[in-house]
Design an enzyme around this catalytic site. Structure first.
Site, PDB file in Angstrom:
ATOM      1  N   ASN A   7      76.174  50.123  25.325  1.00 49.86           N
ATOM      2  CA  ASN A   7      76.235  49.786  23.902  1.00 49.86           C
ATOM      3  C   ASN A   7      77.322  50.660  23.278  1.00 49.86           C
ATOM      4  O   ASN A   7      77.130  51.857  23.090  1.00 49.86           O
ATOM      5  CB  ASN A   7      74.861  50.068  23.263  1.00 49.86           C
ATOM      6  CG  ASN A   7      74.834  49.700  21.793  1.00 49.86           C
ATOM      7  OD1 ASN A   7      75.838  49.298  21.215  1.00 49.86           O
ATOM      8  ND2 ASN A   7      73.671  49.841  21.180  1.00 49.86           N
ATOM      9  N   ARG A  90      75.889  45.172  25.154  1.00 50.76           N
ATOM     10  CA  ARG A  90      75.414  44.673  23.872  1.00 50.76           C
ATOM     11  C   ARG A  90      76.642  44.306  23.037  1.00 50.76           C
ATOM     12  O   ARG A  90      77.553  45.113  22.874  1.00 50.76           O
ATOM     13  CB  ARG A  90      74.624  45.755  23.146  1.00 50.76           C
ATOM     14  CG  ARG A  90      74.203  45.278  21.780  1.00 50.76           C
ATOM     15  CD  ARG A  90      73.908  46.423  20.848  1.00 50.76           C
ATOM     16  NE  ARG A  90      73.546  45.901  19.539  1.00 50.76           N
ATOM     17  CZ  ARG A  90      73.670  46.584  18.421  1.00 50.76           C
ATOM     18  NH1 ARG A  90      74.149  47.809  18.436  1.00 50.76           N
ATOM     19  NH2 ARG A  90      73.329  46.047  17.286  1.00 50.76           N
ATOM     20  N   HIS A 180      69.649  41.489  15.333  1.00 52.34           N
ATOM     21  CA  HIS A 180      68.472  41.999  16.063  1.00 52.34           C
ATOM     22  C   HIS A 180      67.876  40.937  16.985  1.00 52.34           C
ATOM     23  O   HIS A 180      66.701  41.005  17.347  1.00 52.34           O
ATOM     24  CB  HIS A 180      67.336  42.437  15.099  1.00 52.34           C
ATOM     25  CG  HIS A 180      67.631  43.640  14.264  1.00 52.34           C
ATOM     26  ND1 HIS A 180      67.217  43.735  12.944  1.00 52.34           N
ATOM     27  CD2 HIS A 180      68.279  44.781  14.543  1.00 52.34           C
ATOM     28  CE1 HIS A 180      67.599  44.897  12.452  1.00 52.34           C
ATOM     29  NE2 HIS A 180      68.248  45.557  13.405  1.00 52.34           N
ATOM     30  N   ARG A 241      70.327  49.836   2.790  1.00 51.91           N
ATOM     31  CA  ARG A 241      70.858  48.507   2.432  1.00 51.91           C
ATOM     32  C   ARG A 241      69.920  47.800   1.460  1.00 51.91           C
ATOM     33  O   ARG A 241      68.695  47.917   1.589  1.00 51.91           O
ATOM     34  CB  ARG A 241      71.014  47.640   3.685  1.00 51.91           C
ATOM     35  CG  ARG A 241      72.119  48.123   4.593  1.00 51.91           C
ATOM     36  CD  ARG A 241      72.177  47.306   5.869  1.00 51.91           C
ATOM     37  NE  ARG A 241      72.132  48.168   7.028  1.00 51.91           N
ATOM     38  CZ  ARG A 241      71.876  47.770   8.265  1.00 51.91           C
ATOM     39  NH1 ARG A 241      71.642  46.496   8.516  1.00 51.91           N
ATOM     40  NH2 ARG A 241      71.848  48.623   9.265  1.00 51.91           N
ATOM     41  N   GLU A 384      65.514  46.738  23.731  1.00 55.47           N
ATOM     42  CA  GLU A 384      66.687  45.868  23.799  1.00 55.47           C
ATOM     43  C   GLU A 384      67.456  46.063  25.100  1.00 55.47           C
ATOM     44  O   GLU A 384      68.003  45.110  25.657  1.00 55.47           O
ATOM     45  CB  GLU A 384      67.581  46.116  22.581  1.00 55.47           C
ATOM     46  CG  GLU A 384      66.944  45.565  21.311  1.00 55.47           C
ATOM     47  CD  GLU A 384      67.444  46.199  20.043  1.00 55.47           C
ATOM     48  OE1 GLU A 384      68.252  45.567  19.357  1.00 55.47           O
ATOM     49  OE2 GLU A 384      67.017  47.326  19.729  1.00 55.47           O
TER      50      GLU A 384
END
Ligand code: ADP
Length: 408
Positions: A7, A90, A180, A241, A384
């Site tokens: 990643n 990823r 996601h 956010r 993940e």
């Protein structure tokens, strides 16, 4: 079969080596400050951790250091890099081009690069990561790209088209993509396994709650709607956010404070959400502690979070015409009993009855719905990396871009 999961960020490289015979993690690590002075690598293997300071002018040096650590010294888990059978990367944005994970070719790399306009911070370093891995491991080691957006490519246009002039979709690819996806896919499959059911027979709402948070309606194993949109700014409020707001707030703030589009974008991405409302912290643990201690705005933003999650559970139950299971995952979903409790409070109408003792005491994968509850409430820790490794295994052993659904 050993699979390396990569990643890459603009100045970081996260890695995990997984033995797919047992799905055990052989080693993992994080290289930080690539291209910046004072680089560090943390390598974990054989029950120990090592922290090394080393300058890494580019990702190539980070890959080389990672390989050294895997093959030499006390943290070694391989005799030779040739033991690595395949590499899974990823990749954040697959746009509409990638509906599934894919074996990497020159064409795939250029398409990921072309999609950089949709994810300018993420796709470019991920292309660099793929190229560096090709250099370090050679072209004979198959590599696979697993996209955060791919799982959501099953959404119908009703869910992904924005009601702005259609030419923005046609000419500029403006639509809901969702993120996601690897996590939503993984936890929905694990949830089905946990319940001893086929994912095809379930209507699931997955709640990935971390610094970035999103929810997904998974109907018969497929994403039919999700809260994030063109970018990961949309949906439920997050650490920093804002999530969904009236779009006019953006231009209004710009006008009253005379901000540029970059400044307002920063404000909505980095200074809003839990941090913006509480004025205290973006970290759920701080917010939780302060809310319990009576901090008014921390309590307010936490209640707003519970309310938004609950509202979306209702919306997605309507979208799926039913609900069998709600899944909590991510740092907050897996660890915050308070968030789970208040999100599930008041969902009796749709058949979800939670048991607070189970909610307080559970660990790992567990169900905290009461025995009588028709709808199950699960905590499933996300993984993940394992999902990326599983897709990589399926695609590289099949030797073609097979239907990765068959891995379940
Ligand atoms: P990211 O989106 O960066 O991967 P994580 O999934 O690690 O983030 O989630 C980070 C969030 O999880 C933070 O807001 C943190 O406060 C929260 N969190 C982690 N552990 C706990 C805990 N024990 N109780 C409550 N919240 C927690």
């Amino acid at each position: 079969m050993k699979i390396l999961v990569i990643n890459c960020g603009s100045s970081s490289l996260k890695y995990q080596l997984i033995d797919m015979d047992t799905e055990a993690v052989m080693c993992k690590g994080l290289c930080e400050r690539i291209g910046i002075d004072g680089g560090t690598v943390v390598h974990k293997a054989n029950g120990n951790a090592w922290e090394i300071t080393i300058d890494m002018p580019t990702h190539a040096e980070a890959f080389a250091k990672m390989l050294d650590l895997m093959t030499e010294g006390e943290g070694a888990v391989l005799k030779d890099k040739a033991e690595i059978n395949a590499i899974g990367h990823r990749v954040v944005h697959g746009g509409e081009k990638f509906k599934d994970s894919v074996v990497i070719s020159e064409e795939v790399i250029s398409t990921i690069d072309e999609l950089s306009s949709l994810a300018p911070l993420h796709n470019p370093p991920q292309v660099v990561g793929i190229r560096s891995a090709q250099k370090v491991f050679g072209m004979d080691v198959p590599q696979v790209a697993v996209f955060d957006t791919a799982f959501h490519q099953t959404m119908p246009p009703t869910a992904y088209i924005y009601p702005v002039p259609y030419e923005y979709y046609e000419k500029h690819s403006v639509r809901r993509y969702g993120f996601h996806g690897t996590s939503h896919k993984y936890v929905s499959r694990q949830a089905a396994k946990f319940l001893g059911k086929d994912v095809e027979d379930l209507k699931i709402v997955t709640c990935h709650l971390g610094n970035g948070s999103s929810m997904c309606a998974v109907d018969k194993g497929k994403s039919i709607d999700t809260t994030m949109g063109l970018t990961p700014l949309a949906g439920i409020l997050m650490g920093t956010r804002c999530g969904d707001i009236d779009p006019s707030v953006v231009t209004y703030i710009q006008d009253v404070d005379n901000l540029s589009s970059k400044e307002v974008n920063d404000l909505l991405n980095k200074k809003s959400g839990m941090l913006g409302v509480s004025g205290l912290s973006s970290d759920n643990r701080d917010i939780e502690k302060a809310a319990i201690a009576g901090h008014e705005r921390a309590a307010l933003v936490h209640s707003m979070l519970f309310y938004e999650i609950k509202k979306n559970i209702g919306a997605y139950s309507a979208a799926m015409n039913g609900l069998d299971c709600v899944v909590f995952t991510g740092g907050i979903g897996e660890n915050s009993r308070r968030v789970r409790k208040y999100t599930c409070r008041g969902l009796e109408y749709c058949g979800l009855l939670y048991d607070d003792e189970k909610n307080q005491k559970g660990s790992g994968e567990f169900d905290f719905a009461t025995d009588e509850s028709r709808v199950r409430a699960l905590v499933i820790p996300t993984n993940e990396e394992l999902m990326i490794a599983r897709d990589t295994l399926t695609l590289t052993t099949a030797g073609k871009a097979a239907d990765v659904e068959s891995i379940d």
